[in-house]
Design a protein around this motif. Structure first.
Motif, mmCIF file in Angstrom:
data_model
loop_
_atom_site.group_PDB
_atom_site.id
_atom_site.type_symbol
_atom_site.label_atom_id
_atom_site.label_comp_id
_atom_site.label_asym_id
_atom_site.label_seq_id
_atom_site.Cartn_x
_atom_site.Cartn_y
_atom_site.Cartn_z
ATOM 1 N N LEU A 92 0.836 -1.199 0.000
ATOM 2 C CA LEU A 92 0.000 0.000 0.000
ATOM 3 C C LEU A 92 0.869 1.245 0.000
ATOM 4 O O LEU A 92 1.881 1.310 0.705
ATOM 5 C CB LEU A 92 -0.905 0.030 1.236
ATOM 6 C CG LEU A 92 -1.980 -1.043 1.368
ATOM 7 C CD1 LEU A 92 -2.750 -0.852 2.669
ATOM 8 C CD2 LEU A 92 -2.926 -1.025 0.181
ATOM 9 N N LYS A 93 0.491 2.229 -0.777
ATOM 10 C CA LYS A 93 1.108 3.543 -0.730
ATOM 11 C C LYS A 93 0.284 4.430 0.197
ATOM 12 O O LYS A 93 -0.864 4.127 0.525
ATOM 13 C CB LYS A 93 1.171 4.145 -2.134
ATOM 14 C CG LYS A 93 1.919 3.289 -3.153
ATOM 15 C CD LYS A 93 3.374 3.085 -2.751
ATOM 16 C CE LYS A 93 4.127 2.276 -3.792
ATOM 17 N NZ LYS A 93 5.529 1.997 -3.367
ATOM 18 N N TYR A 94 0.861 5.542 0.601
ATOM 19 C CA TYR A 94 0.125 6.441 1.490
ATOM 20 C C TYR A 94 -1.162 6.932 0.839
ATOM 21 O O TYR A 94 -2.172 7.126 1.512
ATOM 22 C CB TYR A 94 1.010 7.614 1.913
ATOM 23 C CG TYR A 94 2.232 7.184 2.697
ATOM 24 C CD1 TYR A 94 2.141 6.183 3.662
ATOM 25 C CD2 TYR A 94 3.472 7.763 2.473
ATOM 26 C CE1 TYR A 94 3.258 5.772 4.381
ATOM 27 C CE2 TYR A 94 4.591 7.362 3.187
ATOM 28 C CZ TYR A 94 4.484 6.366 4.137
ATOM 29 O OH TYR A 94 5.590 5.957 4.836
ATOM 30 N N LYS A 95 -1.139 7.099 -0.481
ATOM 31 C CA LYS A 95 -2.350 7.542 -1.188
ATOM 32 C C LYS A 95 -3.451 6.493 -1.140
ATOM 33 O O LYS A 95 -4.634 6.820 -1.327
ATOM 34 C CB LYS A 95 -2.022 7.903 -2.636
ATOM 35 C CG LYS A 95 -1.560 6.758 -3.502
ATOM 36 C CD LYS A 95 -1.254 7.215 -4.922
ATOM 37 C CE LYS A 95 -0.734 6.093 -5.798
ATOM 38 N NZ LYS A 95 -1.703 4.988 -5.951
ATOM 39 N N ASP A 96 -3.086 5.233 -0.881
ATOM 40 C CA ASP A 96 -4.089 4.179 -0.750
ATOM 41 C C ASP A 96 -4.752 4.197 0.623
ATOM 42 O O ASP A 96 -5.821 3.599 0.809
ATOM 43 C CB ASP A 96 -3.446 2.805 -0.968
ATOM 44 C CG ASP A 96 -2.821 2.650 -2.344
ATOM 45 O OD1 ASP A 96 -3.424 3.143 -3.316
ATOM 46 O OD2 ASP A 96 -1.731 2.057 -2.439
ATOM 47 N N ILE A 97 -4.119 4.858 1.568
ATOM 48 C CA ILE A 97 -4.614 4.883 2.944
ATOM 49 C C ILE A 97 -5.362 6.173 3.254
ATOM 50 O O ILE A 97 -6.359 6.178 3.983
ATOM 51 C CB ILE A 97 -3.441 4.691 3.924
ATOM 52 C CG1 ILE A 97 -2.797 3.314 3.695
ATOM 53 C CG2 ILE A 97 -3.886 4.855 5.373
ATOM 54 C CD1 ILE A 97 -1.516 3.097 4.459
ATOM 55 N N VAL A 98 -4.909 7.270 2.683
ATOM 56 C CA VAL A 98 -5.498 8.586 2.979
ATOM 57 C C VAL A 98 -6.777 8.795 2.181
ATOM 58 O O VAL A 98 -6.842 8.510 0.980
ATOM 59 C CB VAL A 98 -4.484 9.702 2.656
ATOM 60 C CG1 VAL A 98 -5.148 11.074 2.762
ATOM 61 C CG2 VAL A 98 -3.275 9.611 3.590
ATOM 62 N N ARG A 99 -7.801 9.300 2.871
ATOM 63 C CA ARG A 99 -9.055 9.697 2.244
ATOM 64 C C ARG A 99 -9.503 11.018 2.879
ATOM 65 O O ARG A 99 -9.093 11.347 3.992
ATOM 66 C CB ARG A 99 -10.151 8.634 2.447
ATOM 67 C CG ARG A 99 -9.882 7.311 1.744
ATOM 68 C CD ARG A 99 -10.034 7.464 0.239
ATOM 69 N NE ARG A 99 -9.857 6.205 -0.471
ATOM 70 C CZ ARG A 99 -8.695 5.742 -0.920
ATOM 71 N NH1 ARG A 99 -7.586 6.430 -0.679
ATOM 72 N NH2 ARG A 99 -8.618 4.609 -1.575
ATOM 73 N N PRO A 100 -10.357 11.787 2.225
ATOM 74 C CA PRO A 100 -10.890 13.000 2.871
ATOM 75 C C PRO A 100 -11.631 12.644 4.159
ATOM 76 O O PRO A 100 -12.469 11.732 4.172
ATOM 77 C CB PRO A 100 -11.847 13.568 1.821
ATOM 78 C CG PRO A 100 -11.340 13.037 0.522
ATOM 79 C CD PRO A 100 -10.827 11.655 0.825
ATOM 80 N N GLY A 101 -11.302 13.314 5.249
ATOM 81 C CA GLY A 101 -12.002 13.122 6.510
ATOM 82 C C GLY A 101 -11.467 12.033 7.402
ATOM 83 O O GLY A 101 -11.448 12.168 8.619
#
Length: 457
Positions: A325-334
């Protein structure tokens, strides 16, 4: 008359002495529960719960998956596990009794996107045998005085395996073994309301002599563990180094903290790096004493042991820790991508802290939930001066299956600001190399070494 006064004076000394000792030395018959199969060696209930949804502890995760070696990314020992169910805003009422106020608040704040996948409970917690022996001896010998700031006669990972007060439970968290000698990359990632982010990076070194085999309280010299943080990014923080020596008798000798500032090329004592001082790299989203959910002195709060309850908590977080997983796969709005999270039903200790009159802190009230098996704080709720729930924190942890030093440790700490809609990720390292057991040269955690490290030494 003089005889009466002497008697009264002696009685007063006894009363004051008893008032100072928060808890000391459980009876031998009670400590025996740590060895007779009633309790786990660190104090959790060994038995299953009434309906078996929390199984009995059978010794924890004893072996690493085939092919794993120190320094390689951990892999999920339970790749075939599937969620038993998923909690959403629509079915929240069905599961609310086993959720904390912070978790409920997240469903209310993000009703369309926030969810909690609940998996089978696996009680993987394990420590080395010498830490179990130490916990038993602590139960018979450890004492806490000076309003919770003076811990004596304790070594290992659980000074109070059979706790009687909230302060004792928090000390168990503070001294849990998250690795005797460890290097870990820590990406501090402030996330904006729209989900945009710029990762930071802190290289952390940790040495916990209190957890070494054969360690004695006297040999520690009042220092339980050493912590050093070298900031790599963002650019405005790069080159900054923080060093901390965490003490056991904090009334006699408060935690010692130093900071090296690369712009000034100056090393200085930094006592302000404590309590509610903003955590560097957090973009103002967390305080210093929120690192590892709670750290530092207890003296600004009164501590109440609320009790124990069953709760859905983040656990066995191998999936969200994966280097795939990359950080972009973990981060979502909110909030984080909850599809990658894993929750399980466990028993937790609940401790409430309320700000003392005459002291100050950004949080007027705090509530902590600690996994009974390993004493890690797994969730926290932080309230502002108006009594409004402000920041909600979760620690996603797993068992690091080291042969000589197996332990539970956090691999993703997330703090949500309910008011701003922003949040902070820390203790996450999917893209930056795995946590690894290490050895440090003599003098590594001394202030003189900070300037050497700043020069690339």
């Amino acid at each position: 008359m003089n005889t009466l006064l002497r008697k009264l004076g002696f009685a007063t000394v006894l009363i004051l002495g008893c008032a100072q000792a928060v808890q000391a030395k459980v009876p031998a018959a009670e400590a025996a529960r740590l060895k007779d199969g009633t309790l786990m060696p660190l104090g959790g209930e060994k038995k299953a719960n009434a309906d078996g949804s929390i199984p009995a502890w059978d010794g924890g995760l004893k072996t690493a998956p085939a092919g794993w070696t120190n320094g390689k990314y951990l892999v999920d020992p339970f790749p075939e596990d599937k969620p038993l169910f998923t909690i959403t805003r629509d079915n929240l009422a069905q599961y609310k009794a086993k959720l904390g106020a912070g978790q409920v608040a997240m469903f209310e704040r993000y009703p369309k996107t926030y969810r909690m996948p609940v998996y089978p409970t696996r009680r993987t917690m394990i420590n080395a045998p010498h830490l179990y022996d130490a916990a038993y001896n602590n139960a018979l010998n450890a004492t806490l005085s000076d309003d919770g700031d003076n811990l004596q006669n304790a070594v290992g990972a659980a000074p109070f395996p059979i706790p009687k007060t909230g302060q004792e439970v928090i000390w168990n968290h503070k001294l849990k073994n998250s690795g005797v000698s460890v290097v870990r990359p820590n990406a501090k990632i402030p996330v904006n309301q729209d989900g945009s982010f710029t990762p930071g990076m802190v290289l952390e070194s940790v040495f916990n002599p209190i957890a070494l085999p054969g360690m004695t309280y006297e040999s520690l010299g009042n220092v339980a563990f050493y912590y050093m943080a070298l900031y790599k990014k963002p650019t405005r923080n790069a080159g900054t180094i923080n060093l901390a020596h965490s003490t056991l008798n904090q009334r006699k000798e408060p935690q010692k903290v130093w900071e090296y500032n690369p712009g000034q090329r100056r090393l200085r004592r930094a006592p302000a790096l404590a309590y509610d001082y903003p955590d560097p790299g957090s973009d103002g989203l967390t305080t210093i004493d929120q690192i590892d959910t709670f750290n530092g002195a207890l003296d600004r709060y009164t501590w109440k042991l609320v009790g124990k309850q069953e709760m859905y908590i983040p656990y066995n977080a191998y999936r969200i820790h994966s280097d795939k997983l990359k950080y972009k796969d973990i981060v979502r709005p909110g909030h984080i991508n909850q599809e990658q999270a894993r929750y399980e039903l466990h028993r937790v200790w609940v401790v409430e802290a309320n700000l003392k009159s005459g002291t100050s802190h950004a949080y007027a009230k705090r509530r902590f939930y600690l996994d009974e098996d390993g004493w890690q704080i797994v969730a926290a709720e932080n309230y502002d001066a108006r009594g409004q729930l402000w920041r909600v924190q979760e620690d996603h942890s797993l068992v690091f299956y080291s042969k000589d030093d197996p332990r539970q440790m956090p691999v993703l700490d997330v703090s949500y600001d309910l008011l701003s809609g922003r949040y902070l990720l820390q203790q996450i390292n999917n893209e930056d190399g795995e946590i690894k057991d290490s050895k440090f040269p003599k003098g590594h955690f001394e202030p003189d070494n900070m300037q050497n490290l700043a020069k690339g030494g």
